[in-house]
Scaffold this active site. Structure first.
Site, PDB file in Angstrom:
ATOM      1  N   LYS A  56      -0.095  75.911 -33.662  1.00  0.00           N
ATOM      2  CA  LYS A  56      -1.577  76.402 -33.318  1.00  0.00           C
ATOM      3  C   LYS A  56      -2.713  75.458 -33.323  1.00  0.00           C
ATOM      4  CE  LYS A  56       0.355  80.919 -34.519  1.00  0.00           C
ATOM      5  NZ  LYS A  56       0.590  81.814 -35.575  1.00  0.00           N
ATOM      6  N   GLN A 100      -2.113  84.119 -41.215  1.00  0.00           N
ATOM      7  CA  GLN A 100      -0.624  83.746 -40.998  1.00  0.00           C
ATOM      8  C   GLN A 100       0.337  85.034 -41.947  1.00  0.00           C
ATOM      9  OE1 GLN A 100       0.767  81.891 -38.408  1.00  0.00           O
ATOM     10  NE2 GLN A 100       2.661  82.978 -38.882  1.00  0.00           N
ATOM     11  N   ASP A 123      -5.544  87.748 -33.299  1.00  0.00           N
ATOM     12  CA  ASP A 123      -4.100  87.950 -33.506  1.00  0.00           C
ATOM     13  C   ASP A 123      -3.971  89.384 -32.700  1.00  0.00           C
ATOM     14  OD1 ASP A 123      -2.093  86.459 -34.003  1.00  0.00           O
ATOM     15  OD2 ASP A 123      -2.460  86.589 -36.002  1.00  0.00           O
TER      16      ASP A 123
END
Length: 292
Positions: A56, A100, A123
């Site tokens: 990412k 994460q 997200d």
């Protein structure tokens, strides 16, 4: 037998979208004096999570975004992590951030995700963004389901009136993709069946699918006898399987047994290189939206 299926190449699609994202990022930078800025919070040393986060960060650099990687110890308390989330919420230089998953067992992931400012939740996991998705209101879509939709759009896969079967009901992939593909939009207008671990006689359901999306988390779970001739198959799974013949010591496999299934379908996502790159591209699209 359908012959050689068309590969729904996520890297090719992602690269095409990233070229456009880079152009838009330049415009954002010119108008406000700074590039879009994405931060990733990594708790602990999970190997797969570390790989995802580094990919990412690398993707941010490829489109002219600023990125920050925040590494935190496995032993961090839930309250300390929540305090860090609140500080990121308040940072005016930061457009969006992700925490994460998975998190260590002593931390309540739901509590952490709900603490993220919905306007920085790139997200798309915050209940406010999930609610907006269900109602078709503006907000951030979950990255993997949104990436699947972009991939279907890029390859002009017909969805209207098709029967889509989703295998797996997670909040991250299965449930949101079932909602997105049932919406009155393109890709969408599917008749959607959401199957899962408690579905009886699963093969009788999956063999009805014109579009089969598999996110069950079990390597090679979907076999040829579970797939309708001519189906489009989207394999969300990715697993490291020990393999002494490989230099790395492992090979990557999806939730679909590609060797047996590929001859039955008209199109299929490869593993790796299918859904994975699209998840990262969707994260960039959400960050661009947050910056704009």
């Amino acid at each position: 037998m359908t012959g050689s299926p068309r590969l729904l190449d996520g890297k090719r699609c992602g690269d095409a979208l990233k070229a456009d994202i880079a152009t838009q990022a330049e415009a954002v930078k010119a108008s406000r004096g700074r590039a879009p800025h994405l931060a990733a919070v990594l708790v602990g040393n999970d190997g797969a999570s570390k790989t995802y986060v580094e990919a990412k960060v690398k993707a941010c650099g490829s489109v002219g975004f600023r990125s920050s990687l925040i590494r935190l110890p496995e032993t961090i308390s839930e309250e300390e992590l929540l305090a860090r989330v609140r500080s990121l919420n308040a940072d005016p230089e930061l457009d969006g951030f992700i925490v994460q998953l998975p998190l260590p067992a002593h931390i309540d992931a739901d509590r952490v995700l709900q603490a993220i400012d919905p306007k920085k939740d790139v997200d798309g996991f915050h209940p406010q963004n999930v609610g907006n998705m269900v109602l078709g209101l503006p907000g951030f879509l979950p990255a993997t389901p949104a990436g699947i939709c972009e991939l279907l759009k890029f390859y002009h896969v017909e969805t209207a009136g098709k029967h889509c079967v989703v295998v797996g009901r997670s909040n991250i992939v299965g449930t949101p993709i079932s909602i997105l593909l049932s919406r009155n939009a393109y890709p969408g207008n599917c008749t959607v069946t959401l199957a899962h671990s408690r579905t009886k006689d699963l093969a009788s359901i999956t063999t009805q699918a014109d579009i089969l999306v598999v996110a069950i988390g079990k390597p090679g779970f979907i076999t040829a006898d579970m797939v309708k001739e001519g189906a489009v198959v989207v394999d969300v799974g990715i697993h490291r399987i020990p393999d002494a013949s490989k230099k790395s010591g492992f090979r990557l496999e999806g939730d679909v047994d590609h060797a047996s299934v590929r001859d039955r379908c008209t199109a299929i996502t490869p593993v790796p290189g299918g859904v994975g790159p699209m998840t990262i591209t969707s994260l960039l699209l959400n960050t661009l939206k947050a910056a704009s």
